[in-house]
Design a protein around this motif. Structure first.
Motif, PDB file in Angstrom:
ATOM      1  N   ARG A 234       0.826  -1.220   0.000  1.00 39.20           N
ATOM      2  CA  ARG A 234       0.000   0.000   0.000  1.00 39.20           C
ATOM      3  C   ARG A 234       0.849   1.255   0.000  1.00 39.20           C
ATOM      4  O   ARG A 234       0.423   2.311  -0.467  1.00 39.20           O
ATOM      5  N   TYR A 235       2.047   1.143   0.545  1.00 39.76           N
ATOM      6  CA  TYR A 235       2.913   2.315   0.693  1.00 39.76           C
ATOM      7  C   TYR A 235       4.142   2.212  -0.203  1.00 39.76           C
ATOM      8  O   TYR A 235       5.162   2.832   0.050  1.00 39.76           O
ATOM      9  N   ASP A 252      -1.023   3.202  -6.176  1.00 39.31           N
ATOM     10  CA  ASP A 252      -0.425   2.200  -5.294  1.00 39.31           C
ATOM     11  C   ASP A 252      -1.111   0.843  -5.423  1.00 39.31           C
ATOM     12  O   ASP A 252      -0.626  -0.149  -4.896  1.00 39.31           O
ATOM     13  N   PRO A 350       5.745   9.910   1.962  1.00 40.23           N
ATOM     14  CA  PRO A 350       4.278   9.995   1.882  1.00 40.23           C
ATOM     15  C   PRO A 350       3.656  10.579   3.153  1.00 40.23           C
ATOM     16  O   PRO A 350       3.064   9.860   3.956  1.00 40.23           O
ATOM     17  N   GLY A 352       1.112  12.458   3.293  1.00 41.85           N
ATOM     18  CA  GLY A 352      -0.340  12.523   3.178  1.00 41.85           C
ATOM     19  C   GLY A 352      -0.742  13.673   2.284  1.00 41.85           C
ATOM     20  O   GLY A 352       0.066  14.523   1.898  1.00 41.85           O
ATOM     21  N   TRP A 353      -2.024  13.735   1.966  1.00 43.64           N
ATOM     22  CA  TRP A 353      -2.525  14.723   1.015  1.00 43.64           C
ATOM     23  C   TRP A 353      -2.977  15.999   1.735  1.00 43.64           C
ATOM     24  O   TRP A 353      -3.543  15.952   2.828  1.00 43.64           O
ATOM     25  N   GLY A 357      -1.150  16.126   5.109  1.00 42.28           N
ATOM     26  CA  GLY A 357       0.295  16.057   4.928  1.00 42.28           C
ATOM     27  C   GLY A 357       1.014  17.157   5.682  1.00 42.28           C
ATOM     28  O   GLY A 357       2.095  16.938   6.256  1.00 42.28           O
ATOM     29  N   ASN A 360       1.167  16.235   9.351  1.00 38.64           N
ATOM     30  CA  ASN A 360       2.184  15.193   9.591  1.00 38.64           C
ATOM     31  C   ASN A 360       3.595  15.750   9.475  1.00 38.64           C
ATOM     32  O   ASN A 360       4.464  15.445  10.296  1.00 38.64           O
ATOM     33  N   TYR A 457      -7.205  11.684  10.182  1.00 37.81           N
ATOM     34  CA  TYR A 457      -6.691  11.205   8.899  1.00 37.81           C
ATOM     35  C   TYR A 457      -5.190  11.413   8.761  1.00 37.81           C
ATOM     36  O   TYR A 457      -4.508  10.641   8.077  1.00 37.81           O
ATOM     37  N   SER A 461      -2.127   8.309   8.113  1.00 40.88           N
ATOM     38  CA  SER A 461      -0.988   8.248   7.190  1.00 40.88           C
ATOM     39  C   SER A 461       0.343   8.215   7.927  1.00 40.88           C
ATOM     40  O   SER A 461       1.314   7.641   7.428  1.00 40.88           O
ATOM     41  N   THR A 465       3.779   4.926   7.833  1.00 42.05           N
ATOM     42  CA  THR A 465       4.897   5.342   6.990  1.00 42.05           C
ATOM     43  C   THR A 465       6.031   6.004   7.763  1.00 42.05           C
ATOM     44  O   THR A 465       7.033   6.391   7.156  1.00 42.05           O
ATOM     45  N   TYR A 550      -3.282  -3.374  10.221  1.00 42.38           N
ATOM     46  CA  TYR A 550      -2.608  -2.093  10.139  1.00 42.38           C
ATOM     47  C   TYR A 550      -1.532  -1.974  11.213  1.00 42.38           C
ATOM     48  O   TYR A 550      -1.396  -2.834  12.078  1.00 42.38           O
TER      49      TYR A 550
END
Length: 619
Positions: A234-235, A252, A350, A352-353, A357, A360, A457, A461, A465, A550
C-alpha cells in the motif's frame, strides 16, 4: 435531572454481536486435513508464480550471456556492437561501500547490480537489499551512425577505481578508442547514502546518430521487506518531482502504463520504508512512467511488490552527452532525506494529502522525532497521544457542553414532538425556535468532531509510513509499524486476516465505551430512527476488523486517545459542567429577545412559506 447511566442492554448487544461473529468464524473453520491441503496448494501456487516472475524478470532485464571463452561468440559480439568492440569484454564487478551502503557495479552494462543497506534488516533478519538478483536494470538505448541499435546493458565497460580525498571514484568507460568513450562515473562519499553519478561521452559525436533518440531506461522490481506484503504494498509507489517541484505519484494499487510527464527532476521507486531515487541536475524534458502492481493477495513467499519502469530521452549538446545526476539508495526517513534540501528529496516521503500532509510534516513528524529521541517508541506514542488530547480538550469540552444543553432541552423537544407529531414542518419550526431562544445549536456538537477529522486522517498516514517506528517493539508488539500478533489462526478470515491483533481489540473496546458516553443515549431517543444505534456497534467492529492488519502503533494511539477522552469527559461531567446551572442559563436565554441573523431569518421565511403553501393545498 436525568442521570446518564451505562446502558447494560447496549453492552449485551455488542457482546452478542461479537460473540456471533466469533462463533461463525469458528463454525466455518476448515478441518486439519483441509487446512493442510489448502496450505500445500497455496505453496504450490506461490512457488509457480514466483518462478514465472523470476523467468519474466530474467527475460526482460538481463542481457544474453556471452561466453568469453568462445572466440567465435566474442567475434560475433564485437561485430554486433561495432565501434564499441574496442573495449575488451571482461566479466567482473567493482564494489563501492561506506558505513551505510554496499554497492556492486558490473562491467557488463556499467550498472549497479546490487545495493545493500548495511544497518537495516528485513522482518526475518536478512539484510535489506534494494537491488539484487537482476531485479533492476539501468541502460541507454541509442543508434549509431552505421545504423546499429545499441543498448548499454549489452556493452562491456572498463572500470577504474580511484580516490578523491576520502571519496571513492569509479569510472566505467565503454570505449571506441583510447580517447573516445561513453562514461558512467560514480563518486561515493563517506557516511552518505547519496552517490554522485554522471553520464558523459567524449569524441562520440561521429559515432552516435544525433537524428535518432537516446533513451534512458530504468526498471526496478520492488523487493518485499515486511512480513505482510499486502500491507507494505500500500505504501510502495513511484513518486516523482516535475514542473519545478510539483510532486506526483502513480497508483499504489492498480497498473498505470506510459504516464508521460514533463521536466522531471527526480524519480523515486519507493519500497515502503526504503527508496531508490534517481536525481538529475538537467531535468528530463519528458519521461514515460509506468507502475505495475504484482500483489493480489497476502502471501508469505512472494518476493516482489511493484514493477517500475521509466524512460526518458537525453539531449546531445554539441553531439555529446553530459548529465550530472545522483543515486540515492537508502531509508525513506525524514531525518536522512532532510539532509538533501537542495534536491527536495524529503518530498518523496508519503506525509499525506493536503492539510493532512502538512499536519504530519510540521507537527507529528517533528514531535514524534523529538520524543522518540529520548523515550522508547511505544512510550513516545503514549506521550504524544496525551499531548494531542490535552491540546484538543477545549474541543472536547465544547462537544460535551453542547450535549449537556441538548439533554436539558429534551423534555421540551419531546413535548413539541408529541404536540406536532402529525405536522413535520411545524414540528421542525418550533424546534428551531426553541433552540434559537435557548441559545443552543444542534450543529455545535458536530463542529468539534469536524475539527478533529484532519487529526484523525493525518495520523492514519503517519503511523504506517513513519520510519522512526520501523521494527520498534512495545509490549507484545515486535514492530509498531506493522500489526501485532497474539494468536496465529490456522485459516484466513476474509478482510480480517490469518492472525489476531490485540491493540485493535483494545481500541475497539475504548471506542465503544466512548460512543456509549457521547452518542448512545441520543441515538436511542431520536424519533423515527430506531436503527441508528447500530452505528454505535458498527464503528468499533470496523476498527476491530480493518485495523487488524494495520500498524499496531496506530491502534495503540487510538486506544490511548479514546481512553484519555473518556477520562476527560468524566472529569468535565463530574467536576466542570453543572446541569442545573446550564438549565438556569437556558431559561435566562429564553427571556432575552433573540435577534435573528440573515440565515436564520431566511430559513424561517422559507419554512413559513412552505407551511402556508401546504395549508392552501389542503383547503
Amino acid at each position: 435531572m436525568e442521570e446518564k447511566k451505562l446502558d447494560v442492554k447496549s453492552i449485551i448487544g455488542f457482546v452478542l454481536i461479537f460473540g456471533i461473529l466469533l462463533f461463525m468464524f469458528w463454525q466455518n473453520q476448515p478441518s486439519d486435513e483441509e487446512v493442510a491441503a489448502k496450505k500445500a496448494e497455496q505453496e504450490l501456487i506461490d512457488a509457480k508464480a514466483q518462478e514465472q516472475k523470476v523467468e519474466t524478470n530474467t527475460e526482460i532485464e538481463k542481457a544474453p550471456v556471452l561466453n568469453l571463452q568462445d572466440s567465435t561468440a566474442v567475434a560475433n559480439y564485437k561485430s554486433t556492437i561495432g565501434a564499441f568492440g574496442f573495449t575488451k569484454p571482461s566479466e567482473g564487478t567493482t564494489v563501492l561501500e561506506n558505513s551505510l551502503v554496499y554497492l556492486v557495479i558490473s562491467n557488463k552494462g556499467g550498472q549497479i547490480i546490487e545495493a545493500k543497506m548495511k544497518n537495516f534488516n528485513t522482518y526475518d533478519s536478512i539484510p535489506v537489499y534494494l537491488v539484487k538478483d537482476g531485479n533492476a536494470s539501468f541502460a541507454l538505448n541509442f543508434s549509431t551512425s552505421d545504423n546499429r541499435n545499441l543498448n548499454t546493458a549489452d556493452l562491456f565497460f572498463e572500470p577504474s577505481l580511484t580516490a578523491s580525498g576520502d571519496n571513492q571514484v569509479l569510472s566505467m568507460k565503454a570505449k571506441v578508442s583510447q580517447n573516445q568513450f561513453l562514461e558512467y562515473r560514480y563518486e561515493m562519499k563517506p557516511d552518505d547514502y547519496l552517490v554522485d553519478f554522471s553520464i558523459k561521452s567524449q569524441g562520440l559525436n561521429s559515432i552516435i546518430n544525433a537524428q535518432k533518440p537516446i533513451n534512458l531506461d530504468w526498471k526496478l522490481k520492488a523487493i518485499r521487506h515486511s512480513k505482510s506484503i499486502k500491507y507494505s504494498n500500500r505504501y510502495t509507489r513511484l513518486t516523482y518531482s516535475h514542473e519545478d517541484g510539483k510532486i506526483s505519484k502513480l497508483s499504489d494499487s492498480s497498473d498505470e502504463d506510459d504516464e508521460t510527464e514533463e521536466n522531471v527532476e527526480w524519480l523515486s521507486y519507493r519500497q515502503h520504508f526504503f527508496s531508490s531515487i534517481l536525481v538529475t541536475d538537467t531535468p528530463f524534458a519528458t519521461a514515460n512512467l509506468s507502475s505495475k502492481n504484482l500483489v493480489e493477495d497476502e502471501s508469505h513467499t512472494q518476493k516482489y511488490m511493484k514493477d517500475y519502469a521509466s524512460e526518458a530521452p537525453l539531449k546531445l549538446v554539441g553531439g555529446e552527452l553530459s548529465y550530472a545526476m545522483n543515486w540515492y539508495y537508502g531509508p525513506t526517513d525524514v531525518k536522512v532525506l532532510a539532509q538533501y534540501k537542495e534536491l527536495n528529496l524529503e518530498d518523496s516521503i508519503p506525509f499525506g494529502w493536503g492539510i493532512f500532509g502538512l499536519i504530519n510534516r510540521y507537527v507529528f513528524t517533528p514531535l514524534f522525532t523529538f520524543l522518540s529521541g529520548m523515550l522508547p517508541a511505544g512510550i513516545a506514542i503514549i506521550i504524544m497521544t496525551i499531548m494531542v488530547r490535552l491540546a484538543m480538550s477545549p474541543v472536547t469540552y465544547k462537544s460535551y457542553l453542547s450535549q449537556a444543553k441538548m439533554k436539558v432541552l429534551k423534555p421540551e423537544i419531546a413535548e413539541i414532538n408529541e404536540k406536532y407529531k402529525d405536522n413535520a414542518m411545524k414540528k421542525q419550526q418550533e424546534t428551531m425556535k426553541l433552540n434559537s431562544k435557548a441559545g443552543v445549536s444542534p450543529l455545535s456538537g458536530c463542529i468539534p468532531a469536524l475539527i478533529q477529522m484532519p487529526i484523525f486522517y493525518a495520523l492514519f498516514s503517519f503511523f504506517p509510513t513513519s520510519f522512526a517506528l520501523r521494527q520498534k517493539p512495545f509490549l507484545w508488539a515486535d514492530d509498531l509499524s506493522s500489526y501485532d500478533v497474539i494468536a496465529q489462526l490456522p485459516f484466513t478470515i476474509p478482510v480480517y486476516g490469518d492472525h489476531v491483533s490485540l491493540f485493535p481489540i483494545l481500541a475497539s473496546i475504548a471506542i465503544f465505551f466512548y460512543m456509549m458516553m457521547t452518542t448512545g443515549q441520543n441515538m436511542t431517543q431520536q424519533p423515527g430512527m430506531p436503527n441508528m444505534k447500530f452505528i454505535m456497534y458498527l464503528s468499533p467492529l470496523m476498527m476491530l476488523v480493518f485495523f487488524n492488519g494495520y500498524a499496531s502503533g496506530l491502534s495503540l494511539y487510538y486506544f490511548i486517545s479514546n481512553l484519555i477522552t473518556i477520562f476527560i469527559m468524566l472529569a468535565i461531567k463530574n467536576f466542570i459542567i453543572d446541569d442545573a446551572k446550564i438549565h438556569a442559563q437556558i431559561q435566562e436565554n429564553k427571556k432575552k429577545p433573540k435577534k435573528e441573523n440573515k440565515f436564520q431569518r431566511k430559513m424561517r421565511e422559507m419554512m413559513e412559506q412552505a407551511e402556508a403553501q401546504k395549508n392552501t393545498g389542503k383547503k
